[in-house]
Design a protein around this motif. Structure first.
Motif, PDB file in Angstrom:
ATOM      1  N   PRO A 183       0.784  -1.405   0.009  1.00 20.62           N
ATOM      2  CA  PRO A 183       0.087   0.015  -0.021  1.00 20.62           C
ATOM      3  C   PRO A 183       0.845   1.211  -0.171  1.00 20.62           C
ATOM      4  CG  PRO A 183      -1.129  -1.510   1.637  1.00 20.62           C
ATOM      5  CD  PRO A 183       0.357  -2.150   1.036  1.00 20.62           C
ATOM      6  N   LEU A 184       2.158   1.160   0.650  1.00 22.70           N
ATOM      7  CA  LEU A 184       2.899   2.413   0.769  1.00 22.70           C
ATOM      8  C   LEU A 184       3.582   2.852  -0.681  1.00 22.70           C
ATOM      9  CD1 LEU A 184       4.786   1.679   4.086  1.00 22.70           C
ATOM     10  CD2 LEU A 184       2.768   3.178   3.917  1.00 22.70           C
ATOM     11  N   VAL A 185       3.500   1.710  -1.685  1.00 19.52           N
ATOM     12  CA  VAL A 185       4.131   2.308  -3.075  1.00 19.52           C
ATOM     13  C   VAL A 185       3.198   2.062  -4.048  1.00 19.52           C
ATOM     14  CG1 VAL A 185       6.370   1.164  -2.235  1.00 19.52           C
ATOM     15  CG2 VAL A 185       4.652  -0.275  -3.422  1.00 19.52           C
ATOM     16  N   LYS A 186       1.615   1.720  -3.916  1.00 19.31           N
ATOM     17  CA  LYS A 186       0.924   1.473  -5.031  1.00 19.31           C
ATOM     18  C   LYS A 186       0.742   2.744  -5.854  1.00 19.31           C
ATOM     19  CE  LYS A 186      -3.286   1.481  -2.401  1.00 19.31           C
ATOM     20  NZ  LYS A 186      -4.637   0.642  -1.981  1.00 19.31           N
ATOM     21  N   ILE A 187       0.743   3.989  -4.885  1.00 22.30           N
ATOM     22  CA  ILE A 187       0.611   5.201  -5.568  1.00 22.30           C
ATOM     23  C   ILE A 187       1.511   5.394  -6.661  1.00 22.30           C
ATOM     24  CG2 ILE A 187       1.626   6.429  -3.923  1.00 22.30           C
ATOM     25  CD1 ILE A 187      -1.292   7.667  -5.853  1.00 22.30           C
ATOM     26  N   PHE A 188       2.707   4.999  -6.406  1.00 23.01           N
ATOM     27  CA  PHE A 188       3.696   5.183  -7.424  1.00 23.01           C
ATOM     28  C   PHE A 188       3.579   4.328  -8.692  1.00 23.01           C
ATOM     29  CE2 PHE A 188       5.546   6.339  -3.213  1.00 23.01           C
ATOM     30  CZ  PHE A 188       5.813   7.578  -3.322  1.00 23.01           C
ATOM     31  N   VAL A 189       2.908   3.016  -8.700  1.00 21.94           N
ATOM     32  CA  VAL A 189       2.551   2.135  -9.424  1.00 21.94           C
ATOM     33  C   VAL A 189       1.636   3.065 -10.329  1.00 21.94           C
ATOM     34  CG1 VAL A 189       1.940   0.050 -10.292  1.00 21.94           C
ATOM     35  CG2 VAL A 189       3.336   0.305  -8.318  1.00 21.94           C
ATOM     36  N   ALA A 190       0.555   3.520  -9.512  1.00 23.39           N
ATOM     37  CA  ALA A 190      -0.729   4.021 -10.266  1.00 23.39           C
ATOM     38  C   ALA A 190      -0.275   5.174 -11.063  1.00 23.39           C
ATOM     39  CB  ALA A 190      -1.582   4.307  -9.293  1.00 23.39           C
ATOM     40  N   THR A 191       0.611   6.099 -10.507  1.00 29.45           N
ATOM     41  CA  THR A 191       1.109   7.191 -11.358  1.00 29.45           C
ATOM     42  C   THR A 191       1.951   6.857 -12.223  1.00 29.45           C
ATOM     43  OG1 THR A 191       1.420   8.596  -9.077  1.00 29.45           O
ATOM     44  CG2 THR A 191       2.866   9.140 -11.011  1.00 29.45           C
ATOM     45  N   GLY A 192       2.799   5.647 -12.481  1.00 34.28           N
ATOM     46  CA  GLY A 192       3.430   5.463 -13.684  1.00 34.28           C
ATOM     47  C   GLY A 192       2.591   4.843 -14.916  1.00 34.28           C
TER      48      GLY A 192
END
Length: 205
Positions: free
Chosen positions: A35-44
């Protein structure tokens, strides 16, 4: 299919305007990552989808609208900073910058007595009087200004998941509801009843 020089409409317009956002929401909620990194995956994923939407518009309609260019460049630049610096604040600022820029642009046009929406959306509102165009432009300028303030309040005072949810369940419905709420005013100022459509003035942020 043969490319045309017409403006995006109907399903194509929704695909171009909402497609990248839907990808962003879906990846953020469904990606099987921490959950802490999914925003970065979504941004990509958002960046890739936005570039794809611009390419589709260029191929299918032989043009990319100025607002789509602006939105696409911001997604790539601020999304790139988000990933490079591992700081999600940049992608959260994107809607604020977009809303503020559009509000300022519309306000400048009104100040110069040149409602810019008439140049962009003239074919979408046949028969609308000059007074109607001025009122519509002012309404959207104030709406975008309010949405910019609202985005700031939400992302600075809530979790990332709540902010993403707000964009899906708050910002998008509010934009369509506001567009529909303008219809009575538009009809009073000459909009032809056979083509009364609630059209938003650009990509939804």
């Amino acid at each position: 299919m043969t490319a045309t020089s017409s403006e995006p409409a109907g399903a194509s317009k929704l695909l171009i305007d909402l497609g990248p956002l839907i990808v962003f929401f879906a990846v953020n909620f469904l990606a099987p990552v921490d959950p802490l990194v999914k925003i970065f995956v979504a941004t990509g994923a958002f960046m890739v989808a936005m570039v794809a939407a611009m390419i589709y518009s260029a191929i299918r309609f032989r043009s990319i609208s100025p607002l789509l260019w602006f939105s696409g460049i911001m997604v790539v630049v601020l999304g790139g900073l988000t990933l490079y610096l591992h700081n999600e604040d940049f992608i959260k600022l994107k809607p604020t910058i977009y809303y503020g820029f559009v509000a300022a642009l519309l306000g400048f046009g009104l100040w110069k007595d040149k409602p810019l929406l008439k140049m962009v959306l003239g074919s979408a509102y046949p028969g609308l009087s000059d007074t109607g165009w001025r009122k519509l432009t002012l309404n959207w300028a104030l709406f975008f200004l309010a949405m910019g303030v609202l985005n700031e309040l939400v992302w600075r005072n809530s979790s990332t998941d709540f902010w993403v949810g707000f964009k899906l369940w708050g910002a998008i419905p509010l934009t369509f509801l506001f567009a529909a709420a303008n219809l009575p005013m538009l009809l009073r100022h000459g909009l032809t009843t056979e083509d009364k459509k609630a059209v938003e003035p650009g990509p939804i942020e």
